[in-house]
Design an enzyme around this catalytic site. Sequence first.
Site, PDB file in Angstrom:
ATOM      1  N   GLU A  38       0.881  -1.723   0.460  1.00  0.00           N
ATOM      2  CA  GLU A  38      -0.227   0.006   0.143  1.00  0.00           C
ATOM      3  C   GLU A  38       0.988   1.359  -0.197  1.00  0.00           C
ATOM      4  O   GLU A  38       0.347   2.152   1.176  1.00  0.00           O
ATOM      5  CB  GLU A  38      -1.023   0.130   0.944  1.00  0.00           C
ATOM      6  CG  GLU A  38      -0.168  -0.171   2.408  1.00  0.00           C
ATOM      7  CD  GLU A  38      -1.577  -1.055   3.253  1.00  0.00           C
ATOM      8  OE1 GLU A  38      -2.698  -1.051   3.520  1.00  0.00           O
ATOM      9  OE2 GLU A  38      -0.440  -0.909   4.529  1.00  0.00           O
TER      10      GLU A  38
ATOM     11  N   GLY B 262       2.119   5.007  -0.548  1.00  0.00           N
ATOM     12  CA  GLY B 262       1.752   6.429  -0.727  1.00  0.00           C
ATOM     13  C   GLY B 262       2.082   7.132  -1.394  1.00  0.00           C
ATOM     14  O   GLY B 262       2.117   7.452  -2.912  1.00  0.00           O
ATOM     15  N   ARG B 263       3.357   7.557  -1.143  1.00  0.00           N
ATOM     16  CA  ARG B 263       4.390   7.990  -2.022  1.00  0.00           C
ATOM     17  C   ARG B 263       5.389   8.469  -2.882  1.00  0.00           C
ATOM     18  O   ARG B 263       5.163   9.094  -3.793  1.00  0.00           O
ATOM     19  CB  ARG B 263       5.883   8.085  -0.556  1.00  0.00           C
ATOM     20  CG  ARG B 263       6.743   9.870  -0.592  1.00  0.00           C
ATOM     21  CD  ARG B 263       7.385   9.514   0.428  1.00  0.00           C
ATOM     22  NE  ARG B 263       7.317   9.310   1.793  1.00  0.00           N
ATOM     23  CZ  ARG B 263       7.450  10.210   2.832  1.00  0.00           C
ATOM     24  NH1 ARG B 263       7.481  11.493   2.123  1.00  0.00           N
ATOM     25  NH2 ARG B 263       6.900   9.334   4.063  1.00  0.00           N
TER      26      ARG B 263
ATOM     27  N   CYS C 111       3.414  34.107  10.097  1.00  0.00           N
ATOM     28  CA  CYS C 111       4.043  34.946  11.667  1.00  0.00           C
ATOM     29  C   CYS C 111       4.244  33.948  11.911  1.00  0.00           C
ATOM     30  O   CYS C 111       4.190  33.073  13.151  1.00  0.00           O
ATOM     31  CB  CYS C 111       2.798  35.502  12.150  1.00  0.00           C
ATOM     32  SG  CYS C 111       2.508  36.698  10.890  1.00  0.00           S
TER      33      CYS C 111
ATOM     34  N   TYR D  14       1.409  13.686   0.653  1.00  0.00           N
ATOM     35  CA  TYR D  14       2.143  14.682   2.336  1.00  0.00           C
ATOM     36  C   TYR D  14       2.343  16.462   2.321  1.00  0.00           C
ATOM     37  O   TYR D  14       2.980  16.948   2.515  1.00  0.00           O
ATOM     38  CB  TYR D  14       2.792  14.162   2.535  1.00  0.00           C
ATOM     39  CG  TYR D  14       2.656  12.248   2.852  1.00  0.00           C
ATOM     40  CD1 TYR D  14       1.630  11.782   3.711  1.00  0.00           C
ATOM     41  CD2 TYR D  14       3.784  11.693   2.583  1.00  0.00           C
ATOM     42  CE1 TYR D  14       1.088  10.558   3.539  1.00  0.00           C
ATOM     43  CE2 TYR D  14       3.303  10.142   2.739  1.00  0.00           C
ATOM     44  CZ  TYR D  14       2.321   9.847   3.165  1.00  0.00           C
ATOM     45  OH  TYR D  14       2.008   8.728   3.568  1.00  0.00           O
TER      46      TYR D  14
HETATM   47  N1  LLP Z   1       0.082   2.278   5.114  1.00  0.00           N
HETATM   48  C1  LLP Z   1       0.444   2.184   6.141  1.00  0.00           C
HETATM   49  C2  LLP Z   1      -1.485   2.208   7.560  1.00  0.00           C
HETATM   50  C3  LLP Z   1      -0.126   4.637   6.622  1.00  0.00           C
HETATM   51  O1  LLP Z   1       0.067   4.557   7.725  1.00  0.00           O
HETATM   52  C4  LLP Z   1       1.210   4.798   5.432  1.00  0.00           C
HETATM   53  C5  LLP Z   1       1.380   6.255   6.056  1.00  0.00           C
HETATM   54  C6  LLP Z   1       1.207   4.165   4.198  1.00  0.00           C
HETATM   55  C7  LLP Z   1       0.903   3.120   4.282  1.00  0.00           C
HETATM   56  C8  LLP Z   1       1.595   4.793   2.888  1.00  0.00           C
HETATM   57  O2  LLP Z   1       3.462   5.444   3.733  1.00  0.00           O
HETATM   58  P1  LLP Z   1       4.192   5.612   2.134  1.00  0.00           P
HETATM   59  O3  LLP Z   1       4.669   4.549   1.171  1.00  0.00           O
HETATM   60  O4  LLP Z   1       3.464   6.934   1.971  1.00  0.00           O
HETATM   61  O5  LLP Z   1       5.410   5.699   2.797  1.00  0.00           O
HETATM   62  N2  LLP Z   1       3.583  12.274   6.557  1.00  0.00           N
HETATM   63  C9  LLP Z   1       4.332  12.238   6.847  1.00  0.00           C
HETATM   64  C10 LLP Z   1       4.726  10.481   5.859  1.00  0.00           C
HETATM   65  C11 LLP Z   1       3.807   9.569   6.690  1.00  0.00           C
HETATM   66  C12 LLP Z   1       3.175   8.285   6.174  1.00  0.00           C
HETATM   67  C13 LLP Z   1       1.756   7.644   6.963  1.00  0.00           C
HETATM   68  N3  LLP Z   1       1.649   6.497   6.994  1.00  0.00           N
HETATM   69  C14 LLP Z   1       5.125  12.713   5.351  1.00  0.00           C
HETATM   70  O6  LLP Z   1       5.175  13.406   5.068  1.00  0.00           O
HETATM   71  O7  LLP Z   1       7.162  12.029   5.424  1.00  0.00           O
END
Ligand code: LLP
Length: 437
Positions: free
Chosen positions: A295, A297-298, A366, A396
């Site tokens: 899964e 995201g990034r 600010c 993000y």
């Molecule tokens: N699955 C779960 C359960 C997660 O908590 C996350 C990310 C993902 C998948 C996706 O992970 P990725 O492939 O995106 O690494 N705001 C932070 C990142 C927080 C990630 C939260 N969970 C940032 O800007 O780096």
Amino acid sequence: MKNYEMICDNLQVTKDGILCFAGQRTDILAKQYGTPLYLMDEDRIRRCCRIYSTAMKQTFGDKGRTLYASKAACFKRMYSIMQEEDIFIDVVSCGEIHTAVRAGYKMQNAYFHSNNKTDDDIRFALQNKVGHFVVDNEEELTAIDRIAKEVSAKPKILLRITPGIDTHTYEAIATGQVDSKFGSALETGQAEHITALALSLSHISLCGFHCHIGSQLFDSNVFFRAADCMLRFIADIRDRYGYVAEQLDLGGGYGVRYTNEDPAIDLADNIRQVGQVIHRLTKELSLPMPMILLEPGRSLVADAGLTLYTVGTVKRIPGYKNYVSVDGGMTDNPRFALYRAVHTFVAANRMNEECNMTADVVGRCCESGDILGQKVSLPETVCRGDLIAGLTTGAYTYSMASNYNRIPRPAVVMLSGGQTYVAVRRESLDDLIRLDE
Ligand code: LLP
């Protein structure tokens, strides 16, 4: 070679020094849509989706599936792209569920995460026919069972397990270690306990297990270790309870290139390697191959994003430092303020000039912490009216944007096949007061 060319192949520069993104001039886009502005390269998102789905298919056949962790960038158009690409989704709140429903996403392909689902969240997810719940803890599990009974449903669930793996990423985005706020830990016996509890409940249907060890990860070993821990756990549960998991979700986490120091990950190759570990272990443990889910995201959306800003004040403090203030800031990208996360920033209309000045690129809140990037190399000619681009901002940023100082959120403009369209319109000042009584 210059920084920007190395980070992603959807960046180019014209002869007159203008940065192009997905083949389109950023100066023209800034004029047409205003700044600050999020740009998303739709073709790149689709390419990333296909890299994942092809590799999952090649590695696991019909037993491989990709889910988009939609917290990375959540708005209706993203869900329709994921549906068109046949990518499942991970949602973490009623807000994300509602957005997906309104986008017409098939909710049986959605997995509902979060570590603290309220009774209302659970009811909402059941009403909206979310396909799976990923259950974090025992309280949540019994609440889902109780509510499912009330509404005569029997939701499919995965249990979120904490495998006890330290990933050496930013502390705030590490999730695999035993003391994480997420999941039920293997080491403490809570993982087994919640499994036994799930097997004893009659209004849920246990489909398997989930883990997510962290984010922005480059070391493929941590994924091998996670697969190893989880499969051994699955075999253990089979031996003790006679229950064989049908699904194993290994979470997201693959890192992306924010700077040219970040390594490039060959996703297809990594997936194949994780696949080898899984194939070998299932054989060794005599387990049938579960459905394997990843899964990300990034890594699906980050380098499909670029944020455009206009320079306002350029402040030079002799003997100290320089500041380039832009018309956005921590409100559209809080990643530096939150994690000290580094993005690459370039002067989008002076790409052929030498970068002979360092400056902090800051926003207009600010707040001294309103920093987008520190010690950024820029041409010293940078002045009011110039364009600054933040690279690799597709994940993000929009999803974590705020209205601090009552600053409206920028528009999200999609670029595809030489065309552009607005996916999220710019917030107006009236949008900011629409909830005020
Ligand atoms: N699955 C779960 C359960 C997660 O908590 C996350 C990310 C993902 C998948 C996706 O992970 P990725 O492939 O995106 O690494 N705001 C932070 C990142 C927080 C990630 C939260 N969970 C940032 O800007 O780096």
